[in-house]
Design an enzyme around this catalytic site. Structure first.
Site, PDB file in Angstrom:
ATOM      1  N   LYS A  15       0.981  -0.942  -0.234  1.00  0.00           N
ATOM      2  CA  LYS A  15       0.003   0.027  -0.141  1.00  0.00           C
ATOM      3  C   LYS A  15       1.043   1.502   0.007  1.00  0.00           C
ATOM      4  O   LYS A  15       0.175   2.290  -0.569  1.00  0.00           O
ATOM      5  CB  LYS A  15      -0.892   0.046   0.753  1.00  0.00           C
ATOM      6  N   LYS A  75       0.128   5.106  -4.955  1.00  0.00           N
ATOM      7  CA  LYS A  75       0.402   3.371  -4.701  1.00  0.00           C
ATOM      8  C   LYS A  75       1.388   3.570  -6.611  1.00  0.00           C
ATOM      9  O   LYS A  75       1.824   2.771  -7.219  1.00  0.00           O
ATOM     10  CB  LYS A  75      -0.286   2.777  -5.243  1.00  0.00           C
ATOM     11  N   GLU A 166      -7.202  -3.021 -10.026  1.00  0.00           N
ATOM     12  CA  GLU A 166      -8.033  -3.205 -10.767  1.00  0.00           C
ATOM     13  C   GLU A 166      -9.245  -1.898 -10.531  1.00  0.00           C
ATOM     14  O   GLU A 166      -9.964  -1.433 -11.488  1.00  0.00           O
ATOM     15  CB  GLU A 166      -9.437  -4.159 -11.283  1.00  0.00           C
TER      16      GLU A 166
END
Length: 218
Positions: A15, A75, A166
């Protein structure tokens, strides 16, 4: 890391990346080869990868997360490298011809009839998914996801962190990278780099269903 089990225990979807730590050119070239050498049904290779390794490129990809998926923006921006996984929307004639001729150039056909047999086999699969099953684009996308799994494992064996995502706006990403005009569409994004050691997931134990729950012995 001594074996694959230890590799898989070590990896997690990071993360928080350390923005000052970058992949070496040698390691990234190895990961590109993992992608290029990934398997696909009938060797159709329906993938294309868009790479960003500088702030300008990562900012373009992050346009797809800055709205509803803003938790993923860091990220992308803080990672060393980011790869957009794309699939051909259709297995069109230029792509089928390119794959066949590359196979021929690489010495895959020991005699001329083998080349035609391979071409016929691949076209039969394409036509089955295009006309009978009517799932051509989904079938092609499934092949690209195989390469994503290969990348995650390959990165972990090199001690490189990876985060598959995604959670992006694919319409924005397709438009920003002008993918549809090239017969492509984005399927996902993978960030690569090195964990900062902070943030959610960093110190949590891995949780997976038990062997009994996921395996059946016949």
């Amino acid at each position: 890391m001594k074996n694959l089990t230890e590799v898989m225990e070590w990896r997690y979807s990071v993360k928080d990346y350390n923005p000052s730590k970058k992949l070496s050119a040698e390691d990234f070239q190895s990961l590109k080869e993992v992608l290029r050498l990934s398997p696909s049904a009938t060797n159709i290779q329906p993938w294309h990868y868009v790479i960003a390794d500088d702030d300008a490129g990562k900012d373009r990809i992050a346009k797809s997360t800055d709205g509803h998926h803003e938790a993923n923006s860091s990220k992308i921006r803080e990672a060393s490298h980011v790869i957009v996984f794309c699939s051909h929307i259709h297995a069109d004639e230029p792509h089928l011809a390119a794959v066949l001729e590359k196979e021929a150039a690489d010495g895959r056909f020991t005699e001329p009839k083998r080349k035609k047999q391979m071409d016929d086999k691949r076209r039969k699969s394409v036509n089955n998914h295009r006309y009978a099953l009517k799932d051509e684009s989904h079938w092609l996308a499934e092949q690209v996801y195989i390469s994503m799994g290969a990348l995650l494992l390959g990165a972990a064996t090199l001690g490189i962190d990876a985060t598959p995502m995604e959670g992006v706006d694919f319409e924005v990403l397709d438009a920003e990278l002008d993918l549809n005009s090239k017969g492509l569409t984005a399927l996902g994004v993978v960030s690569l780099g090195y964990r900062s050691g902070d943030g959610y997931n960093a110190d949590l134990p891995k949780s997976r269903l038990s062997e009994d729950a996921v395996f059946t012995k016949l």
